[in-house]
Design a protein around this motif. Structure first.
Motif, short mmCIF file in Angstrom:
data_model
loop_
_atom_site.label_atom_id
_atom_site.label_comp_id
_atom_site.label_asym_id
_atom_site.label_seq_id
_atom_site.Cartn_x
_atom_site.Cartn_y
_atom_site.Cartn_z
N ILE A 121 1.45 -1.11 0.04
CA ILE A 121 0.18 -0.10 -0.06
C ILE A 121 1.21 1.42 -0.30
O ILE A 121 0.53 1.67 -0.91
CB ILE A 121 -1.07 -0.11 1.30
CG1 ILE A 121 -1.66 -1.07 1.15
CG2 ILE A 121 -2.05 1.56 1.09
CD1 ILE A 121 -2.52 -1.48 2.38
N VAL A 122 1.91 1.05 0.86
CA VAL A 122 2.42 2.14 1.28
C VAL A 122 4.51 1.46 1.01
O VAL A 122 4.19 0.89 2.13
CB VAL A 122 2.07 3.89 2.13
CG1 VAL A 122 3.45 4.70 2.48
CG2 VAL A 122 1.37 3.77 2.12
N ALA A 125 6.93 0.33 5.88
CA ALA A 125 6.22 0.32 4.31
C ALA A 125 4.58 -0.91 5.44
O ALA A 125 4.46 -0.29 6.80
CB ALA A 125 5.96 -0.75 3.68
N ILE A 126 3.64 -0.05 4.56
CA ILE A 126 2.62 -0.52 5.08
C ILE A 126 1.64 -1.43 3.90
O ILE A 126 1.82 -0.96 2.83
CB ILE A 126 1.22 0.82 5.19
CG1 ILE A 126 1.78 1.68 6.06
CG2 ILE A 126 -0.37 0.25 5.94
CD1 ILE A 126 0.90 2.81 6.54
N ALA A 127 1.50 -2.43 4.21
CA ALA A 127 1.21 -3.57 3.40
C ALA A 127 -0.78 -4.47 4.04
O ALA A 127 -0.42 -4.24 4.80
CB ALA A 127 2.07 -4.31 3.38
N VAL A 150 -4.36 -4.33 6.76
CA VAL A 150 -3.20 -3.79 6.61
C VAL A 150 -2.27 -4.09 8.47
O VAL A 150 -2.48 -4.74 9.15
CB VAL A 150 -4.12 -1.74 7.47
CG1 VAL A 150 -2.31 -1.37 7.43
CG2 VAL A 150 -4.33 -2.04 6.45
N VAL A 151 -0.98 -4.33 7.59
CA VAL A 151 0.20 -4.96 8.68
C VAL A 151 1.33 -3.59 8.45
O VAL A 151 1.45 -3.06 7.29
CB VAL A 151 0.88 -5.82 7.94
CG1 VAL A 151 2.14 -6.72 9.41
CG2 VAL A 151 -0.48 -7.61 8.74
N HIS A 152 1.36 -2.68 9.61
CA HIS A 152 2.57 -1.88 9.29
C HIS A 152 3.78 -2.30 9.81
O HIS A 152 4.11 -2.89 10.76
CB HIS A 152 1.89 -0.43 10.14
CG HIS A 152 1.01 -0.36 10.36
ND1 HIS A 152 1.25 0.86 9.49
CD2 HIS A 152 -0.39 -0.25 10.60
CE1 HIS A 152 -0.56 1.81 9.67
NE2 HIS A 152 -1.80 0.67 10.20
N PHE A 153 4.79 -1.15 8.63
CA PHE A 153 6.19 -2.63 9.59
C PHE A 153 7.15 -0.90 9.38
O PHE A 153 7.14 -0.24 9.09
CB PHE A 153 6.99 -2.89 7.87
CG PHE A 153 5.92 -4.18 7.58
CD1 PHE A 153 6.90 -5.23 7.91
CD2 PHE A 153 5.25 -3.95 6.79
CE1 PHE A 153 6.15 -6.52 7.52
CE2 PHE A 153 4.85 -5.49 6.33
CZ PHE A 153 5.51 -6.21 6.21
#
Length: 244
Positions: A65-66, A94-96, A113-116
């Motif tokens: 996503i980002v 990142a965001i995925a 969503v998962v935030h790295f």
């Protein structure tokens, strides 16, 4: 169902291969949903109709996503009718979205969503000491603090919710009746991965005042030296008085 192949509508193969139709799986949550970069992390995926993945080839993949993420398919482990486990990672923040599949082709499109994020660090505490009775409000300074429902402080081995102030400051409260001595203060963004810095909070005996102050009376002009006796007093630049 057992599908048959044929070259002509009236002439089917004599052997059959099993084929099943199942309810499509649906993802409702991922935990932890904040994952440190460059740290392969097992996450638990919860949802509905995940039992259909038990007999297939369960897999998961990230959808960016980002930022950049590895979108390659990876294996997943079936845990129960409502949960799977999958190992994910990213090389940079990142965001995925994390999606799952039972056959490696048909993936969910639920957008959970998962935030790295970079691992948080702790550099200092203010104050760095307090009463062994607990309840001391401490401002923790560091880096990469993330506002989330899983943001916590751990004082020694006792965890408590933290209040996010900024990406460099969180507010914590020391636990009650911890005892006298030192404890390492750690912070986690996701409830799983804690900071590794050795930043110490010192618990000291609670101050107790015994007897009356001498003198016990003064004019409103102030400026009078007052002697107070008790126990637990310390020689500290942060010593304060309070009028009650």
């Amino acid at each position: 169902l057992f599908p048959y192949t044929t070259l002509f509508r009236s002439d089917y193969s004599s052997s059959a291969a099993p084929f099943a139709y199942t309810m499509p799986p649906r993802i409702t949550a991922v935990h932890p949903n904040i994952v440190p970069v460059n740290v392969p992390s097992a996450v638990t995926i919860t949802g509905e109709h995940l039992s259909s993945l038990a007999d297939g080839l369960p897999g998961c993949r990230l959808v960016g996503i980002v930022g950049d993420v590895d979108t390659a398919k990876r294996g997943a482990t079936f845990l129960s009718d409502t949960s799977l486990s999958c190992e994910i990672s990213a090389a940079a923040p990142a965001i995925a979205a994390l999606e799952v599949s039972q056959n490696g082709q048909d993936f969910t499109d639920d957008g959970v969503v998962v935030h790295f994020q970079k691992l948080p660090t702790v550099s200092s505490l203010s104050p760095a000491s307090g009463s062994s009775l607990g309840g001391t409000v401490v401002l923790v300074t560091g880096t990469h603090f993330f506002r989330s429902e899983h943001l916590k402080c751990k004082v020694g081995d006792i965890s408590a919710d933290a209040v996010w102030i900024s990406d460099t400051i969180v507010r914590c409260v020391t636990p009650s009746l911890y005892g006298i001595g030192n404890a390492i203060v750690r912070v986690t963004n996701n409830g799983v991965h804690y900071t590794s810095n050795q930043v110490i909070f010192s618990f000291h005996p609670n101050e107790l005042v015994s007897g009356a102050a001498k003198p016990a009376v003064s004019t409103t002009k102030g400026g009078v030296a007052v002697e107070v006796r008790g126990t637990g007093f310390r020689n500290s630049s942060r010593s304060e008085e309070r009028r009650v």
